[in-house]
Design an enzyme around this catalytic site. Structure first.
Site, mmCIF file in Angstrom:
data_model
loop_
_atom_site.group_PDB
_atom_site.id
_atom_site.type_symbol
_atom_site.label_atom_id
_atom_site.label_comp_id
_atom_site.label_asym_id
_atom_site.label_seq_id
_atom_site.Cartn_x
_atom_site.Cartn_y
_atom_site.Cartn_z
ATOM 1 N N LYS A 9 0.837 -1.209 0.000
ATOM 2 C CA LYS A 9 0.000 0.000 0.000
ATOM 3 C C LYS A 9 0.871 1.258 0.000
ATOM 4 C CE LYS A 9 -3.659 -2.489 2.455
ATOM 5 N NZ LYS A 9 -4.480 -2.569 3.684
ATOM 6 N N TYR A 49 -12.224 -2.651 -2.978
ATOM 7 C CA TYR A 49 -12.775 -2.649 -1.616
ATOM 8 C C TYR A 49 -14.301 -2.715 -1.619
ATOM 9 C CZ TYR A 49 -8.270 -1.891 0.679
ATOM 10 O OH TYR A 49 -6.988 -2.048 1.179
ATOM 11 N N ASN A 112 -1.812 -0.248 7.177
ATOM 12 C CA ASN A 112 -1.254 -1.560 7.549
ATOM 13 C C ASN A 112 -0.393 -2.199 6.454
ATOM 14 O OD1 ASN A 112 -3.259 -2.443 5.880
ATOM 15 N ND2 ASN A 112 -4.491 -3.415 7.480
ATOM 16 N N HIS A 115 -1.732 -5.470 1.406
ATOM 17 C CA HIS A 115 -2.976 -6.221 1.252
ATOM 18 C C HIS A 115 -2.657 -7.621 0.769
ATOM 19 C CE1 HIS A 115 -6.897 -7.521 -0.125
ATOM 20 N NE2 HIS A 115 -6.277 -7.924 -1.222
ATOM 21 N N GLU A 126 -9.467 -10.784 -7.393
ATOM 22 C CA GLU A 126 -8.526 -9.669 -7.308
ATOM 23 C C GLU A 126 -7.441 -9.758 -8.380
ATOM 24 O OE1 GLU A 126 -9.296 -8.905 -2.539
ATOM 25 O OE2 GLU A 126 -7.388 -9.777 -3.145
HETATM 26 P P1 ABT Z 1 -6.610 -5.842 3.500
HETATM 27 O O1 ABT Z 1 -5.515 -6.779 3.145
HETATM 28 O O2 ABT Z 1 -6.283 -4.418 3.211
HETATM 29 O O3 ABT Z 1 -7.925 -6.269 2.902
HETATM 30 O O4 ABT Z 1 -6.719 -5.938 5.067
HETATM 31 P P2 ABT Z 1 -7.331 -7.156 5.879
HETATM 32 O O5 ABT Z 1 -7.903 -8.168 4.965
HETATM 33 O O6 ABT Z 1 -6.331 -7.608 6.881
HETATM 34 O O7 ABT Z 1 -8.498 -6.463 6.679
HETATM 35 P P3 ABT Z 1 -9.896 -5.967 6.153
HETATM 36 B B1 ABT Z 1 -11.019 -6.277 7.214
HETATM 37 O O8 ABT Z 1 -10.180 -6.522 4.797
HETATM 38 O O9 ABT Z 1 -9.698 -4.421 6.097
HETATM 39 C C1 ABT Z 1 -9.595 -3.730 4.882
HETATM 40 C C2 ABT Z 1 -9.015 -2.372 5.151
HETATM 41 O O10 ABT Z 1 -9.871 -1.646 6.001
HETATM 42 C C3 ABT Z 1 -9.139 -1.101 7.073
HETATM 43 N N1 ABT Z 1 -9.977 -1.145 8.256
HETATM 44 C C4 ABT Z 1 -10.603 -2.303 8.583
HETATM 45 C C5 ABT Z 1 -10.111 -0.003 9.029
HETATM 46 O O11 ABT Z 1 -9.522 1.043 8.705
HETATM 47 N N2 ABT Z 1 -10.891 -0.067 10.132
HETATM 48 C C6 ABT Z 1 -11.520 -1.218 10.521
HETATM 49 O O12 ABT Z 1 -12.216 -1.222 11.537
HETATM 50 C C7 ABT Z 1 -11.369 -2.404 9.706
HETATM 51 C C8 ABT Z 1 -12.071 -3.691 10.057
HETATM 52 C C9 ABT Z 1 -7.909 -1.951 7.222
HETATM 53 C C10 ABT Z 1 -7.645 -2.394 5.822
HETATM 54 N N3 ABT Z 1 -6.796 -1.460 5.130
HETATM 55 N N4 ABT Z 1 -6.108 -0.611 5.067
HETATM 56 N N5 ABT Z 1 -5.405 0.242 4.728
HETATM 57 MG MG MG Z 2 -9.187 -7.817 3.348
#
Ligand code: ABT
Ligand code: MG
Length: 148
Positions: A9, A49, A112, A115, A126
């Protein structure tokens, strides 16, 4: 052979962590079969997303992922989908185990670093969304069979 979609990212790129992150999958033994560096359009971000469209953090997510270039990749190998998720670590870097990418390198759930597809169906979707067939290179590393 199983395939997964991974994307470093904008925060990973801006913090200079591209080689560190790619290295973890390379040293694990998975095979890189697709790689591109690109700025993400709003349309691609919203499609990627799509499952989070109704969540309160959706607009911020799209804003972030379109804010700077990302490294989009396809990796291949036995069990690569689940294994890559383990290597990446928990969604919230504060809960991610040390030794994982997020556990070692991050502190913010909205930043984070990387992805990874979370299941075979999402991986397939994807990969098709981010890559054309001809952008994927099927190749066999010259491995010594009794070592690998
Ligand atoms: P991705 O690999 O980015 O999809 O992350 P992951 O699958 O570990 O987690 P998910 B649940 O898919 O989150 C997608 C993105 O949304 C952000 N997020 C998620 C928040 O900001 N707040 C929240 O409460 C949650 C559940 C984290 C992930 N991305 N970024 N950047
Ligand atoms: Mg995810």
């Amino acid at each position: 052979m199983e395939r997964t979609f991974l994307a470093i990212k904008p925060d990973g790129v801006q913090r200079g962590l591209v080689s560190e992150i790619i290295g973890r999958f390379e040293t694990k033994g998975f095979t890189l079969i697709g790689l591109k560096f690109q700025k993400v359009s709003r349309e691609l971000a919203e499609q990627h997303y799509d499952v989070h469209r109704e969540r309160p953090f959706f607009p911020g997510l799209v804003e972030f992922i379109t804010s700077g270039p990302v490294v989009a990749m396809v990796w291949e190998g036995d069990g690569v989908i689940a294994s890559a998720r383990k290597i990446i670590g928990a969604t919230n870097p504060l809960n991610a185990e040390p030794g994982t990418i997020r556990g070692d390198l991050g502190i913010n759930v909205g930043r984070n670093l990387i992805h990874g597809s979370d299941a075979p169906e999402t991986a397939q979707k994807e990969i098709a969304l981010w890559f054309k067939d001809e952008e994927l290179v099927a190749w066999q590393p010259h491995l010594t069979p009794w070592l690998h």
